[in-house]
Design a protein around this motif. Structure first.
Motif, PDB file in Angstrom:
ATOM      1  N   TYR A 108       4.229  -2.799  -3.421  1.00 44.92           N
ATOM      2  CA  TYR A 108       5.364  -3.065  -2.585  1.00 44.92           C
ATOM      3  C   TYR A 108       6.344  -4.172  -3.471  1.00 44.92           C
ATOM      4  N   ALA A 109       5.776  -4.884  -4.089  1.00 39.70           N
ATOM      5  CA  ALA A 109       6.355  -5.802  -4.926  1.00 39.70           C
ATOM      6  C   ALA A 109       7.110  -4.895  -6.080  1.00 39.70           C
ATOM      7  N   LEU A 110       6.552  -3.989  -6.594  1.00 38.74           N
ATOM      8  CA  LEU A 110       7.123  -3.165  -7.764  1.00 38.74           C
ATOM      9  C   LEU A 110       8.271  -2.430  -7.262  1.00 38.74           C
ATOM     10  N   VAL A 111       8.105  -1.767  -6.152  1.00 36.91           N
ATOM     11  CA  VAL A 111       9.208  -0.875  -5.512  1.00 36.91           C
ATOM     12  C   VAL A 111      10.238  -1.902  -5.016  1.00 36.91           C
ATOM     13  N   ALA A 112       9.908  -2.830  -4.481  1.00 33.99           N
ATOM     14  CA  ALA A 112      11.110  -3.892  -3.840  1.00 33.99           C
ATOM     15  C   ALA A 112      11.900  -4.771  -4.654  1.00 33.99           C
ATOM     16  N   GLY A 113      11.573  -4.531  -6.093  1.00 31.92           N
ATOM     17  CA  GLY A 113      12.337  -5.080  -7.051  1.00 31.92           C
ATOM     18  C   GLY A 113      11.761  -6.649  -7.347  1.00 31.92           C
ATOM     19  N   ASP A 114      10.635  -7.022  -7.437  1.00 36.15           N
ATOM     20  CA  ASP A 114       9.932  -8.112  -7.684  1.00 36.15           C
ATOM     21  C   ASP A 114       9.036  -7.849  -8.783  1.00 36.15           C
ATOM     22  N   PRO A 115       9.202  -7.526  -9.961  1.00 34.49           N
ATOM     23  CA  PRO A 115       8.381  -7.295 -10.990  1.00 34.49           C
ATOM     24  C   PRO A 115       7.474  -8.271 -11.498  1.00 34.49           C
ATOM     25  N   CYS A 164       8.838  -3.504 -16.433  1.00 31.85           N
ATOM     26  CA  CYS A 164       9.688  -3.467 -15.397  1.00 31.85           C
ATOM     27  C   CYS A 164      10.356  -4.854 -15.368  1.00 31.85           C
ATOM     28  N   ALA A 165       9.465  -5.756 -15.928  1.00 33.71           N
ATOM     29  CA  ALA A 165       9.962  -7.210 -15.918  1.00 33.71           C
ATOM     30  C   ALA A 165      10.471  -7.609 -17.422  1.00 33.71           C
ATOM     31  N   GLY A 166      10.492  -6.686 -18.325  1.00 38.39           N
ATOM     32  CA  GLY A 166      11.169  -6.668 -19.655  1.00 38.39           C
ATOM     33  C   GLY A 166      10.074  -7.146 -20.541  1.00 38.39           C
ATOM     34  N   ALA A 215      11.380  -0.259 -27.873  1.00 40.19           N
ATOM     35  CA  ALA A 215      11.932  -1.508 -27.569  1.00 40.19           C
ATOM     36  C   ALA A 215      11.622  -2.375 -28.616  1.00 40.19           C
ATOM     37  N   VAL A 216      10.519  -2.307 -29.181  1.00 41.43           N
ATOM     38  CA  VAL A 216      10.225  -3.420 -30.243  1.00 41.43           C
ATOM     39  C   VAL A 216      10.603  -2.973 -31.714  1.00 41.43           C
ATOM     40  N   GLY A 217      11.055  -1.733 -31.713  1.00 42.17           N
ATOM     41  CA  GLY A 217      11.645  -1.331 -32.869  1.00 42.17           C
ATOM     42  C   GLY A 217      10.698  -0.048 -33.604  1.00 42.17           C
ATOM     43  N   ASP A 218       9.845   0.286 -32.975  1.00 42.00           N
ATOM     44  CA  ASP A 218       8.692   1.067 -33.646  1.00 42.00           C
ATOM     45  C   ASP A 218       9.037   2.559 -33.272  1.00 42.00           C
ATOM     46  N   THR A 219      10.187   3.100 -33.643  1.00 36.47           N
ATOM     47  CA  THR A 219      10.484   4.572 -33.345  1.00 36.47           C
ATOM     48  C   THR A 219       9.407   5.558 -33.942  1.00 36.47           C
ATOM     49  N   ASP A 220       9.121   5.236 -35.276  1.00 38.59           N
ATOM     50  CA  ASP A 220       8.065   6.239 -35.709  1.00 38.59           C
ATOM     51  C   ASP A 220       6.756   6.277 -35.159  1.00 38.59           C
ATOM     52  N   GLY A 221       6.118   5.119 -34.739  1.00 40.45           N
ATOM     53  CA  GLY A 221       4.957   4.901 -33.936  1.00 40.45           C
ATOM     54  C   GLY A 221       5.241   5.749 -32.403  1.00 40.45           C
TER      55      GLY A 221
END
Length: 788
Positions: free
Chosen positions: A572-579, A609-611, A643-649
């Motif tokens: 519920y917290a995930l869906v409600a936007g409270d990651p 979702c929390a970044g 997201a951390v720059g490891d596209t090949d991985g």
């Protein structure tokens, strides 16, 4: 005894560690020369690994008023039955009898231990070193028989503190016949009630047995009562527990009139104790390595089988430690049943070992929870260099970052923390529940070490539903994969299984094909049970319904302590936007079920979702390595790596999605996009571009529009590469497909013609006028230059 080498420390080295400061010896301490080479089987040797001084490595808690089980308290962890599946999960605990020769549960090959000839381990000169002599009275336990003024200590005498008689000399000699049946062959070791002897059973063709002292008394009635109290041990019949054959009485040579000795007669197990295996490994590695996890975890699983058997029969083992477990061949046995007691026993003295014993024993008595505590401590001691005692008290477990790299698994560390939680109510509820989680961790360990997955159905969760985050982003969005959507992640999470004993479970099983809205409507009018209420709360949580809070409050009242209520709060917290709150809740769920891939996946979703891409990637990676059926983990790991720059991985991970998966095409399409999107044209080459084209051409079942759009993107990257000057000269003609890309000659003119054609086809199928105009403009911009 060897003095500790640490500055300002007055402790002594015991089994490779200081008994005061807990530091390892350097170099590793060898066993003192004065200690006889005892057999590790029948009762602890005079000391046990990391234990405090006592007659046999165990500390008695004499508390006749202590109950046999822990006092009841609010349950804060799952009961073990709720939310669990029938015993067909990933390897449930069979307590009715361990499978002989199955050490490792088929997941790990544990080296066998050669059977040892009993006559080869009989002590030639049985003596108890002075530093191992202590008063046997439970409330004393102080040193006796020690040297004074240069004179050696007495092996027999009286405790100077309370006058209790002590004797460390063997009472039986080679050739003595006990109870007219058992011929003594010699001493094997010294335990808390005296020497332990090897004997041959004359009535059974000389079968080897072990005699262990029970009670010395001049009161025949007291001896009979003691025997009757322990008679229940003869009914223990489990392949992981040493067999007790008989109880006998014998008048020892030279004993005063009427004084008799009682002995347990048990099977001889000619293997090697885990204590001795551990000490050898520590010595060989210079105190840097204990037993490998793939070996230590199977040991713990077999121990849990044995404890589960005892618990089902109302018995508690009480004194688990490495010295009390023996491996012979590929089988494991618990030995030294001297501390075993009925759970209902409130009068007998309680025996245990400092460093292994649960903290509530002295006040509340032993329980199933305290037995499981000893398993957690034993597993820690076996798995990494760790002295369980420091300064005469239990040493705390090290933090995750302090563990050696070979055992630095978050799931394993969380397992140990829950198993040894100071609160009995917070520990695992049963040996079966504990073993199920530990088996999941063994799969994770093997997958990480072997580089191949070890999947298995969960006993607590259903499978992943619809994988989340698998869509490839549109070209102009500046990313390869679409970002994770909260509702999609909640819909992808496995569903905790319902309690099969609940009357509503059968009703729920027929509703899986309905839409969420229909299900909510049907559940609202369904017969009310805890399971139908929890299912309604879960569906409401996945839809972000405003009534979810009230439903969860009701579920918490009807299912107190059930972890599935907490899980639903996380959804519920995930869906409600409270990651952030979802991270907190799913992190707690991970604590409670550390062997479950579903818990790690849920935490990874919340973290992403929390970044927090880095921590999310670690959890996604753990799930994906263990079980390739969790496709969401592959795409999640790819997103967080990018997201951390490891596209090949990220591309390597997506390439691991199996061909049999329904999302194989999506993964391959993402790899194609990642091969060209956002890349520096100068870093490309003809071979890589041609390979990307071949990968795209080989994708069956791809939507024609998606194929054209991706083909156009590959062709534009090829044109950018040619335009950068990197493709000039012989390099352009060196591709593996004879200078072709997607069936088009690898020249600027040919690539432009094909690109123009693709854009015009896309324009004809455009959904809007604006989109069609934009595609026509791209086609015009792509056409090769002509003189007309």
């Amino acid at each position: 005894m060897t003095a500790c080498a640490q500055p300002n420390c007055t402790g002594t080295i015991e089994d490779g560690y200081c008994d005061l400061c807990g530091h390892a010896a350097s170099p590793p301490a060898a066993p003192p020369a004065s200690v006889p080479a005892s057999h590790p089987s029948y009762g602890s040797a005079p000391s046990s690994y990391g234990s405090a001084p006592s007659p046999y490595g165990s500390v008695p808690f004499s508390s006749p008023s202590a109950p046999g089980v822990s006092p009841s308290s609010p349950v804060t962890v799952p009961s073990g039955s709720r939310g669990s599946a029938p015993a067909s999960g990933r390897g449930t605990l069979g307590t009715g009898g361990s499978r002989p020769g199955q050490l490792g549960s088929g997941l790990a090959e544990v080296p066998p231990v050669v059977y040892r000839d009993p006559m080869a381990v009989v002590l030639q000169d049985p003596q108890v070193p002075e530093e191992k002599r202590f008063c046997a009275k439970p409330d004393c336990g102080r040193p006796v028989g020690r040297s004074r003024n240069g004179r050696p200590g007495r092996a027999e005498g009286f405790c100077p503190h309370d006058g209790t008689r002590f004797s460390f000399t063997p009472k039986l000699r080679e050739g003595d016949l006990v109870a007219g049946q058992y011929e003594v062959k010699g001493c094997l070791a010294h335990g808390g009630l005296g020497w332990i002897y090897l004997a041959a059973d004359r009535n059974l063709d000389g079968r080897w047995v072990v005699l262990k002292g029970l009670l010395n008394t001049a009161d025949a009635e007291a001896l009979a009562v003691a025997e009757a109290e322990r008679r229940f041990l003869t009914g223990v019949d489990h392949s992981n527990i040493v067999k007790i054959f008989n109880f006998v009485r014998h008048r020892e040579p030279g004993a005063e009139a009427g004084r008799m000795a009682g002995y347990l007669v048990m099977e001889y197990v000619g293997g090697e104790s885990l204590h001795d295996q551990l000490r050898r490994r520590l010595r060989e590695s210079g105190n840097t390595e204990a037993l490998p996890l793939r070996q230590a975890i199977p040991y713990a699983l077999e121990i849990l089988r044995a404890l589960g058997y005892l618990h089902e029969r109302g018995m508690l083992y009480c004194d688990l430690k490495p010295a009390n477990v023996i491996q012979v061949g590929r089988e494991l046995k618990l030995i030294d049943l001297g501390a075993v007691r009925m759970a209902s026993d409130q009068d007998s003295p309680i025996y245990g070992t400092v460093g292994y014993q649960a903290p509530e024993i002295a006040s509340s008595g032993p329980s199933v929870a305290s037995d499981l505590y000893t398993v957690g401590r034993t597993l820690a001691v076996l798995s990494f260099p760790f002295s369980p005692v420091r300064g005469g008290a239990e040493a705390p477990l090290p933090g995750l970052g302090e563990l050696p790299p070979a055992v630095r698994y978050e799931s394993f560390h969380r397992f140990l923390l829950r198993a040894t939680d100071p609160s009995p109510a917070a520990r695992f509820a049963s040996a079966e529940e504990m073993a199920d989680q530990l088996l999941g961790i063994l799969r994770e360990v093997r997958a990480a070490e072997d580089g191949m997955p070890y999947p298995a159905p969960s006993a607590l969760f259903g499978p992943e539903r619809i994988p989340a985050g698998t869509a490839v982003a549109a070209r102009g969005e500046g990313r390869i994969l679409e970002p994770l959507r909260r509702a999609a992640s909640a819909a992808a999470l496995p569903v905790p299984l319902a309690d099969p004993a609940d009357p509503g479970t059968a009703f729920l099983s027929g509703l899986t094909a309905r839409t969420p809205g229909e299900l909510i409507t049907m559940l609202g009018s369904a017969p009310h049970t805890p399971e139908t209420l929890l299912a309604l709360a879960r569906l409401s949580a996945e839809q972000g319904g405003g009534e979810t809070g009230g439903l969860l409050a009701r579920a918490a009242r009807e299912l107190p302590g059930d972890w599935r209520v907490l899980w639903t709060r996380g959804v519920y917290a995930l869906v409600a936007g409270d990651p952030v709150e979802a991270v907190r809740i799913f992190d707690r769920c991970y604590d409670l079920v550390p062997g479950e891939c579903a818990a790690r996946l849920a935490l990874a979703f919340a973290l992403e979702c929390a970044g927090d891409a880095g921590p999310a990637a670690a959890r996604y990676g753990s799930v994906w390595r263990t079980d390739r059926s969790y496709v969401s983990a592959a795409f999640g790991l790819a997103r967080t790596l990018m997201a951390v720059g490891d596209t090949d991985g990220a591309m390597r991970v997506l390439d691991e999605v199996p061909h049999s998966s329904s999302h194989f095409v999506a993964a391959q399409l993402a790899v194609v996009a990642g091969s060209v999107r956002g890349r520096d044209p100068a870093a490309l080459d003809a071979a890589a571009l041609a390979g990307t084209g071949e990968r795209l051409a080989d994708l069956d079942g791809l939507d024609p529009r998606q194929r054209r759009e991706m083909a156009a993107e590959v062709l534009e990257s090829a044109l950018d590469w040619l335009g950068s000057g990197a493709g000039s000269g012989t390099r352009a003609a060196s591709g593996p497909s004879a200078g072709a890309l997607l069936g088009t000659p690898f020249t600027e003119r040919a690539l432009r013609r094909e690109l123009e054609r693709l854009y015009r086809e896309l324009a004809r199928a455009a959904a809007t006028t604006a989109e069609r105009y934009a595609l026509v403009d791209r086609a015009n911009a792509s056409r090769p230059r002509t003189m007309l």
